[in-house]
Design an enzyme around this catalytic site. Structure first.
Site, PDB file in Angstrom:
ATOM      1  N   HIS A 185       9.052  -8.984   1.481  1.00  0.00           N
ATOM      2  CA  HIS A 185       8.971  -7.810   0.606  1.00  0.00           C
ATOM      3  C   HIS A 185       9.802  -8.126  -0.637  1.00  0.00           C
ATOM      4  O   HIS A 185      10.988  -8.464  -0.510  1.00  0.00           O
ATOM      5  CB  HIS A 185       9.608  -6.586   1.268  1.00  0.00           C
ATOM      6  CG  HIS A 185       8.929  -6.102   2.511  1.00  0.00           C
ATOM      7  ND1 HIS A 185       8.131  -4.971   2.524  1.00  0.00           N
ATOM      8  CD2 HIS A 185       8.946  -6.570   3.790  1.00  0.00           C
ATOM      9  CE1 HIS A 185       7.688  -4.768   3.765  1.00  0.00           C
ATOM     10  NE2 HIS A 185       8.162  -5.723   4.553  1.00  0.00           N
ATOM     11  N   ASN A 228      11.332  -8.704   7.547  1.00  0.00           N
ATOM     12  CA  ASN A 228      11.571  -8.034   8.820  1.00  0.00           C
ATOM     13  C   ASN A 228      11.024  -8.916   9.938  1.00  0.00           C
ATOM     14  O   ASN A 228       9.926  -9.464   9.805  1.00  0.00           O
ATOM     15  CB  ASN A 228      10.873  -6.674   8.846  1.00  0.00           C
ATOM     16  CG  ASN A 228      11.415  -5.740   7.778  1.00  0.00           C
ATOM     17  OD1 ASN A 228      12.616  -5.758   7.474  1.00  0.00           O
ATOM     18  ND2 ASN A 228      10.552  -4.924   7.199  1.00  0.00           N
ATOM     19  N   ILE A 268       0.827  -1.218   0.000  1.00  0.00           N
ATOM     20  CA  ILE A 268       0.000   0.000   0.000  1.00  0.00           C
ATOM     21  C   ILE A 268       0.860   1.266   0.000  1.00  0.00           C
ATOM     22  O   ILE A 268       0.412   2.336  -0.439  1.00  0.00           O
ATOM     23  CB  ILE A 268      -0.966  -0.013   1.214  1.00  0.00           C
ATOM     24  CG1 ILE A 268      -2.154   0.899   0.994  1.00  0.00           C
ATOM     25  CG2 ILE A 268      -0.255   0.329   2.509  1.00  0.00           C
ATOM     26  CD1 ILE A 268      -3.271   0.701   2.017  1.00  0.00           C
ATOM     27  N   HIS A 325       5.670 -11.963   6.157  1.00  0.00           N
ATOM     28  CA  HIS A 325       5.598 -11.498   4.768  1.00  0.00           C
ATOM     29  C   HIS A 325       6.992 -11.245   4.233  1.00  0.00           C
ATOM     30  O   HIS A 325       7.880 -10.807   4.951  1.00  0.00           O
ATOM     31  CB  HIS A 325       4.736 -10.239   4.648  1.00  0.00           C
ATOM     32  CG  HIS A 325       5.095  -9.137   5.600  1.00  0.00           C
ATOM     33  ND1 HIS A 325       4.729  -9.160   6.930  1.00  0.00           N
ATOM     34  CD2 HIS A 325       5.800  -7.991   5.430  1.00  0.00           C
ATOM     35  CE1 HIS A 325       5.176  -8.079   7.528  1.00  0.00           C
ATOM     36  NE2 HIS A 325       5.837  -7.345   6.655  1.00  0.00           N
TER      37      HIS A 325
HETATM   38  P1  AMP Z   1       6.752  -4.673   7.863  1.00  0.00           P
HETATM   39  O1  AMP Z   1       7.295  -3.376   8.374  1.00  0.00           O
HETATM   40  O2  AMP Z   1       7.824  -5.596   7.359  1.00  0.00           O
HETATM   41  O3  AMP Z   1       5.811  -5.328   8.836  1.00  0.00           O
HETATM   42  O4  AMP Z   1       5.919  -4.302   6.562  1.00  0.00           O
HETATM   43  C1  AMP Z   1       4.547  -4.116   6.543  1.00  0.00           C
HETATM   44  C2  AMP Z   1       4.202  -3.650   5.155  1.00  0.00           C
HETATM   45  O5  AMP Z   1       2.824  -3.814   4.957  1.00  0.00           O
HETATM   46  C3  AMP Z   1       4.524  -2.167   4.901  1.00  0.00           C
HETATM   47  O6  AMP Z   1       5.416  -2.068   3.783  1.00  0.00           O
HETATM   48  C4  AMP Z   1       3.160  -1.552   4.626  1.00  0.00           C
HETATM   49  O7  AMP Z   1       3.214  -0.522   3.665  1.00  0.00           O
HETATM   50  C5  AMP Z   1       2.372  -2.754   4.142  1.00  0.00           C
HETATM   51  N1  AMP Z   1       0.934  -2.663   4.326  1.00  0.00           N
HETATM   52  C6  AMP Z   1       0.255  -2.309   5.449  1.00  0.00           C
HETATM   53  N2  AMP Z   1      -1.073  -2.359   5.252  1.00  0.00           N
HETATM   54  C7  AMP Z   1      -1.247  -2.772   3.968  1.00  0.00           C
HETATM   55  C8  AMP Z   1      -2.392  -3.003   3.156  1.00  0.00           C
HETATM   56  N3  AMP Z   1      -3.635  -2.840   3.607  1.00  0.00           N
HETATM   57  N4  AMP Z   1      -2.204  -3.396   1.881  1.00  0.00           N
HETATM   58  C9  AMP Z   1      -0.957  -3.563   1.389  1.00  0.00           C
HETATM   59  N5  AMP Z   1       0.165  -3.367   2.109  1.00  0.00           N
HETATM   60  C10 AMP Z   1       0.023  -2.962   3.379  1.00  0.00           C
END
Ligand code: AMP
Length: 115
Positions: free
Chosen positions: A104, A89, A33, A102
């Site tokens: 990236h 992370n 997002i 997840h």
């Molecule tokens: P982390 O810091 O590794 O937990 O990454 C979480 C990621 O999730 C971040 O890059 C956010 O931009 C992404 N994120 C959070 N909410 C959403 C969403 N609704 N749709 C897509 N990505 C998201």
């Protein structure tokens, strides 16, 4: 929001407008997002795993599949030849904000070195 990870479950179930770029019975890949590069895709397991610390003997095949699909998406997005980073992370010091495992996949430009 405390249970931020619930949003990932909603994405898997197609209950949000998030763009899913790949999905099968094991993983879902979708656009971040808040992209940090021209291509920024998250790859998640369809069954909940909290962090990389929770990868074990039983579920390690899911993790292997996530990696395989991350590379497949990189090829589909045509960033594989120029290159990309795959980042996970973990917890507080690793900067994990969403407690749902997840990967990236980031690329599409020259990325800064982390070290
Ligand atoms: P982390 O810091 O590794 O937990 O990454 C979480 C990621 O999730 C971040 O890059 C956010 O931009 C992404 N994120 C959070 N909410 C959403 C969403 N609704 N749709 C897509 N990505 C998201």
């Amino acid at each position: 929001m405390k249970n931020k990870h619930l949003i990932f479950k909603k994405i898997i179930n197609k209950e949000t407008s998030t763009k899913i770029v790949y999905q099968d019975e094991i993983v879902t890949a979708f656009e971040d997002i808040s992209p940090k590069a021209p291509i920024h895709i998250l790859i998640i397991p369809n069954t909940f795993i909290k962090t990389s610390n929770d990868i074990n003997e039983k579920n390690k095949n899911i993790f292997a599949h996530m990696f395989y699909i991350a590379v497949k998406v990189a090829k589909d997005k045509k960033i594989s030849e120029d290159g990309y980073k795959i980042i996970i992370n973990c917890n507080k010091n690793g900067g994990q904000e969403i407690n749902y495992l997840h990967m990236h996949l980031v690329g599409g430009e020259k990325l800064k070195a982390l070290y």
